[in-house]
Motif scaffolding. Structure first.
Motif, short mmCIF file in Angstrom:
data_model
loop_
_atom_site.label_atom_id
_atom_site.label_comp_id
_atom_site.label_asym_id
_atom_site.label_seq_id
_atom_site.Cartn_x
_atom_site.Cartn_y
_atom_site.Cartn_z
N MET A 20 15.12 -4.51 3.41
CA MET A 20 14.49 -5.29 2.34
C MET A 20 13.30 -6.09 2.89
O MET A 20 12.25 -6.18 2.24
N SER A 21 13.44 -6.64 4.06
CA SER A 21 12.33 -7.37 4.69
C SER A 21 11.15 -6.45 4.95
O SER A 21 10.00 -6.83 4.76
N SER A 22 11.44 -5.22 5.37
CA SER A 22 10.38 -4.24 5.59
C SER A 22 9.65 -3.91 4.29
O SER A 22 8.43 -3.74 4.29
N LEU A 23 10.39 -3.83 3.19
CA LEU A 23 9.76 -3.57 1.89
C LEU A 23 8.84 -4.72 1.48
O LEU A 23 7.74 -4.50 0.99
N VAL A 24 9.30 -5.95 1.69
CA VAL A 24 8.45 -7.10 1.38
C VAL A 24 7.18 -7.02 2.21
O VAL A 24 6.06 -7.19 1.69
N GLU A 25 7.30 -6.74 3.49
CA GLU A 25 6.14 -6.66 4.37
C GLU A 25 5.21 -5.52 3.95
O GLU A 25 3.98 -5.66 3.98
N ILE A 30 -0.07 -4.20 1.22
CA ILE A 30 -0.80 -3.59 0.11
C ILE A 30 -1.56 -4.65 -0.69
O ILE A 30 -2.74 -4.46 -1.02
N PHE A 31 -0.91 -5.77 -0.99
CA PHE A 31 -1.58 -6.86 -1.69
C PHE A 31 -2.79 -7.33 -0.90
O PHE A 31 -3.85 -7.58 -1.45
N ILE A 35 -6.51 -7.46 -2.34
CA ILE A 35 -7.03 -8.79 -2.65
C ILE A 35 -7.26 -9.54 -1.33
O ILE A 35 -6.36 -10.20 -0.81
N PRO A 36 -8.47 -9.46 -0.77
CA PRO A 36 -8.71 -10.08 0.54
C PRO A 36 -8.43 -11.59 0.58
O PRO A 36 -7.92 -12.08 1.57
N GLU A 37 -8.75 -12.32 -0.47
CA GLU A 37 -8.53 -13.78 -0.49
C GLU A 37 -7.22 -14.10 -1.21
O GLU A 37 -7.18 -14.94 -2.11
N ILE A 38 -6.15 -13.49 -0.78
CA ILE A 38 -4.87 -13.58 -1.49
C ILE A 38 -4.18 -14.92 -1.28
O ILE A 38 -4.28 -15.52 -0.20
N ASP A 39 -3.52 -15.40 -2.32
CA ASP A 39 -2.61 -16.54 -2.24
C ASP A 39 -1.26 -15.94 -1.84
O ASP A 39 -0.55 -15.36 -2.67
N GLN A 40 -0.92 -16.02 -0.56
CA GLN A 40 0.26 -15.32 -0.04
C GLN A 40 1.55 -15.79 -0.71
O GLN A 40 2.43 -14.97 -0.99
N GLN A 41 1.67 -17.08 -1.00
CA GLN A 41 2.89 -17.57 -1.66
C GLN A 41 3.03 -16.96 -3.05
O GLN A 41 4.12 -16.54 -3.44
N ASP A 44 3.96 -13.29 -2.65
CA ASP A 44 5.36 -13.15 -2.26
C ASP A 44 6.29 -13.31 -3.46
O ASP A 44 7.25 -12.55 -3.63
N LYS A 45 6.00 -14.28 -4.31
CA LYS A 45 6.82 -14.50 -5.51
C LYS A 45 6.75 -13.28 -6.43
O LYS A 45 7.77 -12.86 -6.99
N LEU A 46 5.57 -12.71 -6.60
CA LEU A 46 5.42 -11.53 -7.44
C LEU A 46 6.17 -10.33 -6.85
O LEU A 46 6.84 -9.58 -7.57
N ILE A 47 6.05 -10.15 -5.55
CA ILE A 47 6.73 -9.05 -4.87
C ILE A 47 8.24 -9.18 -5.02
O ILE A 47 8.94 -8.22 -5.39
N LEU A 48 8.76 -10.38 -4.75
CA LEU A 48 10.20 -10.59 -4.85
C LEU A 48 10.69 -10.43 -6.28
O LEU A 48 11.76 -9.86 -6.52
N ALA A 49 9.92 -10.89 -7.26
CA ALA A 49 10.30 -10.72 -8.67
C ALA A 49 10.35 -9.25 -9.03
O ALA A 49 11.28 -8.79 -9.72
N ALA A 50 9.38 -8.47 -8.56
CA ALA A 50 9.37 -7.03 -8.83
C ALA A 50 10.56 -6.35 -8.17
O ALA A 50 11.17 -5.44 -8.75
N MET A 51 10.90 -6.78 -6.96
CA MET A 51 12.05 -6.21 -6.26
C MET A 51 13.35 -6.54 -7.01
O MET A 51 14.22 -5.67 -7.16
N HIS A 52 13.47 -7.77 -7.50
CA HIS A 52 14.66 -8.16 -8.27
C HIS A 52 14.77 -7.32 -9.54
O HIS A 52 15.86 -6.84 -9.88
N THR A 53 13.65 -7.12 -10.23
CA THR A 53 13.66 -6.31 -11.44
C THR A 53 14.08 -4.88 -11.13
O THR A 53 14.91 -4.29 -11.84
#
Length: 64
Positions: A20-25, A30-31, A35-41, A44-53
């Motif tokens: 699961m950690s590898s999937l987040v990474e 990809i993000f 998006i070069p100037e990404i808000d990492q936090q 991360d919330k979007l990624i985790l929400a998509a994983m939960h869904t």
């Protein structure tokens, strides 16, 4: 006494966490490419929400 399935799951729990950690990474990377100037936090919330869904959807798929 625990069921055999639970014992087997317990034996592999650390592998599940690592996967699961590898999937987040993977999706963090990809993000970052998209998006070069990404808000990492926020990313991360979007990624985790998509994983939960996705995890929530799997039981219905397995029932088919």
């Amino acid at each position: 006494m625990k069921k055999m399935e639970q014992l087997e799951l317990d034996a592999h729990r650390s592998e599940i966490v690592a996967d699961m950690s590898s999937l987040v990474e993977k999706y963090r990377t990809i993000f970052g490419w998209d998006i070069p100037e990404i808000d990492q936090q926020a990313a991360d919330k979007l990624i985790l929400a998509a994983m939960h869904t996705a995890l929530d959807d799997i039981p219905a798929q397995l029932a088919d």
